[in-house]
Structures are given as structure tokens and as C-alpha cells.
Design a protein around this motif. Sequence first.
Motif, PDB file in Angstrom:
ATOM      1  N   VAL A   1       0.865  -1.170   0.000  1.00 34.60           N
ATOM      2  CA  VAL A   1       0.000   0.000   0.000  1.00 34.60           C
ATOM      3  C   VAL A   1       0.906   1.224   0.000  1.00 34.60           C
ATOM      4  O   VAL A   1       1.780   1.358   0.865  1.00 34.60           O
ATOM      5  CB  VAL A   1      -0.915   0.026   1.242  1.00 34.60           C
ATOM      6  CG1 VAL A   1      -1.690   1.339   1.305  1.00 34.60           C
ATOM      7  CG2 VAL A   1      -1.866  -1.160   1.221  1.00 34.60           C
ATOM      8  N   LYS A   2       0.713   2.086  -0.991  1.00 32.81           N
ATOM      9  CA  LYS A   2       1.510   3.311  -1.076  1.00 32.81           C
ATOM     10  C   LYS A   2       0.605   4.508  -0.807  1.00 32.81           C
ATOM     11  O   LYS A   2      -0.473   4.612  -1.393  1.00 32.81           O
ATOM     12  CB  LYS A   2       2.153   3.447  -2.457  1.00 32.81           C
ATOM     13  CG  LYS A   2       3.155   2.340  -2.780  1.00 32.81           C
ATOM     14  CD  LYS A   2       3.760   2.524  -4.159  1.00 32.81           C
ATOM     15  CE  LYS A   2       4.747   1.414  -4.487  1.00 32.81           C
ATOM     16  NZ  LYS A   2       5.331   1.571  -5.855  1.00 32.81           N
ATOM     17  N   ILE A   3       1.057   5.368   0.073  1.00 33.69           N
ATOM     18  CA  ILE A   3       0.331   6.593   0.392  1.00 33.69           C
ATOM     19  C   ILE A   3       0.909   7.717  -0.457  1.00 33.69           C
ATOM     20  O   ILE A   3       2.114   8.003  -0.385  1.00 33.69           O
ATOM     21  CB  ILE A   3       0.448   6.946   1.885  1.00 33.69           C
ATOM     22  CG1 ILE A   3      -0.106   5.812   2.753  1.00 33.69           C
ATOM     23  CG2 ILE A   3      -0.261   8.264   2.176  1.00 33.69           C
ATOM     24  CD1 ILE A   3      -1.568   5.530   2.550  1.00 33.69           C
ATOM     25  N   ASN A   4       0.074   8.356  -1.259  1.00 32.04           N
ATOM     26  CA  ASN A   4       0.486   9.494  -2.071  1.00 32.04           C
ATOM     27  C   ASN A   4       0.098  10.779  -1.351  1.00 32.04           C
ATOM     28  O   ASN A   4      -1.080  11.071  -1.174  1.00 32.04           O
ATOM     29  CB  ASN A   4      -0.203   9.468  -3.447  1.00 32.04           C
ATOM     30  CG  ASN A   4       0.358   8.385  -4.341  1.00 32.04           C
ATOM     31  OD1 ASN A   4       1.380   7.785  -4.049  1.00 32.04           O
ATOM     32  ND2 ASN A   4      -0.313   8.154  -5.451  1.00 32.04           N
ATOM     33  N   MET A   5       1.084  11.543  -0.932  1.00 29.52           N
ATOM     34  CA  MET A   5       0.849  12.799  -0.221  1.00 29.52           C
ATOM     35  C   MET A   5       1.382  13.946  -1.070  1.00 29.52           C
ATOM     36  O   MET A   5       2.593  14.042  -1.297  1.00 29.52           O
ATOM     37  CB  MET A   5       1.542  12.771   1.141  1.00 29.52           C
ATOM     38  CG  MET A   5       1.354  14.041   1.960  1.00 29.52           C
ATOM     39  SD  MET A   5       2.299  13.967   3.527  1.00 29.52           S
ATOM     40  CE  MET A   5       1.676  15.402   4.381  1.00 29.52           C
ATOM     41  N   VAL A   6       0.489  14.805  -1.555  1.00 26.81           N
ATOM     42  CA  VAL A   6       0.917  16.005  -2.264  1.00 26.81           C
ATOM     43  C   VAL A   6       1.385  17.000  -1.209  1.00 26.81           C
ATOM     44  O   VAL A   6       0.604  17.437  -0.361  1.00 26.81           O
ATOM     45  CB  VAL A   6      -0.218  16.597  -3.117  1.00 26.81           C
ATOM     46  CG1 VAL A   6       0.234  17.893  -3.786  1.00 26.81           C
ATOM     47  CG2 VAL A   6      -0.682  15.588  -4.165  1.00 26.81           C
TER      48      VAL A   6
END
Length: 332
Positions: A162-167
Motif C-alpha cells: 500500500v503506497k500513500i500518495n501525499m501532495v
Amino acid sequence: MQNTPKNGLIDPYARRIEYVRVSVTDRCDLRCNYCMPKGFDGFHEPDEWLSFDEIERVVGAFTRLGVERIRLTGGEPLVRHKLPDLAARLSALPGLRDLSLSTNAVRLDKYAVALKAAGVGRVNVSLDSLDPERFAQITGGGKLHKVLRGLDAARAAGLAPVKINMVAMGGVNDDEIEAMVAFCAERDFTLRLIETMPMGDTGRNASGQYLNLQTVRQRLSERFELIPDIAPGGGPARYYRVAGSQTRIGFITPISQHFCETCNRVRLAADGTLYMCLGQDHSYALRPLLRGGASDAELESAIRTAIDLKPERHEFREKPEKVIRFMSMTGG
């Protein structure tokens, strides 16, 4: 130049294209302020979207031409009815070895098990804040607890990594980056930090929030020992592992340190338009071919022609006004 199936899809700059991001809808159940204009309702109508049969045909053509990775995206892909059925059809295609999903996870708790059973291996989840009020502000009213519930469901279903994409946005959520590292470390998630991109009015309006991730990496390296590493997937992130752990942090830096020389991907929009670059307008409309009776050979030829349109690099810095479409139209 012409490409052949034997050699795969090679663009004019000798890059092998082996990754397609397939947008199944331009609609979303959140309104992130860097992605979609406030109050926007000019979505494509469902009959303009490619059908599951049409998507399968296009993806089948790509896999015959050497593409190995497909990511289902949007908008929010889980608003597309019966998405696990499409995933099952795509995962069965010969040559496809990696089927993944980008999602905001609001609906993921309902679909995680079905997606895993259908052949989706891993998910990328957009999550820009762990503070419920701030999350609601960024997403136009989103409920953080729904995303956290979706993340729990993904982990329980065996979707990994699971990859968390945080802008990362200056003055918005840059004070939460260390907390997000800790959140991901506790759950064996991978964190990917992303620079804002000036796509459409939404992206340009957020340009004052741009945060150079080179400075963020330096900040984190003062607290953690960061060891260069790799992570599964075909995307552009440069990864580091936190020493003494399995925690990985990826940096996606289209502005401060662009990765165009290694770009291996194109994007298929929900309406069947193939985009060669996020930061350019080079495109090729496949829907007329699909609905005009084109043969598989003609479809493959069109894809090869489209790949020959792929530019060398984006021009986000030089011409930020160039791309007028916004992110949900193109697909993440």
C-alpha cells in the motif's frame, strides 16, 4: 520511427513504454483543491467513456505490444460501476504482470476483497493529511475516517504494497510530513511525497503552495538516515529506506528534478484519448477507431503512431499555462 511488437513500444527518444495508466472515469467523490475546480460539473457523460469491452481491447493491444503494467485510475475509479469485473478481465490478459489501482480509498472498504480476487495486486492511496478538519478542507468536505477504514480493508485483503500518495504543499500540510512517515511506518505502508504540478487553473492556483521536495528530503535526512532503495512499481518516484526499518519514502519531483529521461508511461483517458505526457498536449483519439470497426492490427498501428508523438519532456517550468486540462481529466 516505427515500433514493432518484437521490440516493444519504443518512443522517439529510445524510451521503452511498458506502463499505461487507464482512467475509467473523470468523476470523483472528493474535490481536492489542486485537482478539480470548485463547483466543476462538466464531466464526460457515461456514453463517452470507453466501455469495459473497449478498455479490454485497448489494454489487450498494449500488452501485445509489450506493455506489462496497467494502473486503473480516474477521477476516482471506484465510482465506476462493477470495477472489479473490469479488473478481472484485464488481469487475465497474456503478458500483463502488474495490475494496480489508484484511489482515494473512500469506497475501498467495500471493494478491497473483490479487487484482490480480481487480480489487483497493490494500491496507491491519496492522503494529504491526517487531521480530519484539514483533510476536509483539502478535499472539499471529505471524511478522513472513510479513508482510514479503506486502508485497513486494503491491508486485511492482502493488497501490498500500500503506497500513500501525499501532495506536499507549503503552508498547507508540510508540517505533517514527519507524522505521515510515522503513520506509514506503523502500518508497513510506503510513503510517496509529490510536488504540486501546474496543470490547469487548479494546479496553477496552487502554485503558491509549491514545495521543493529536495528541501524536504534534506529535512528528513536530518532526522532519519535515508538509504537509496527501490520499491515495486513502474512509476517515477526516487525511493529511500529509513535505516533500521522497512519504511520507504519516495519522492516524485516533476518540477525540482524532473524524470522525463526515464518516462516509461502513457495515459488513457476515460473518453479514449491517449495522452503521451502530463505536461504536454500531445494526444491521440482511440475511441473513433474502437467505435468505427477498426481491426486489432489497425488499433496496434494507431498505438505505435501515438507513441511516436511522445515528447522529450514536459514544460511545467517554462510554460505552466500550456496545459489547460486538469488532473482528473487525464488520470493520475
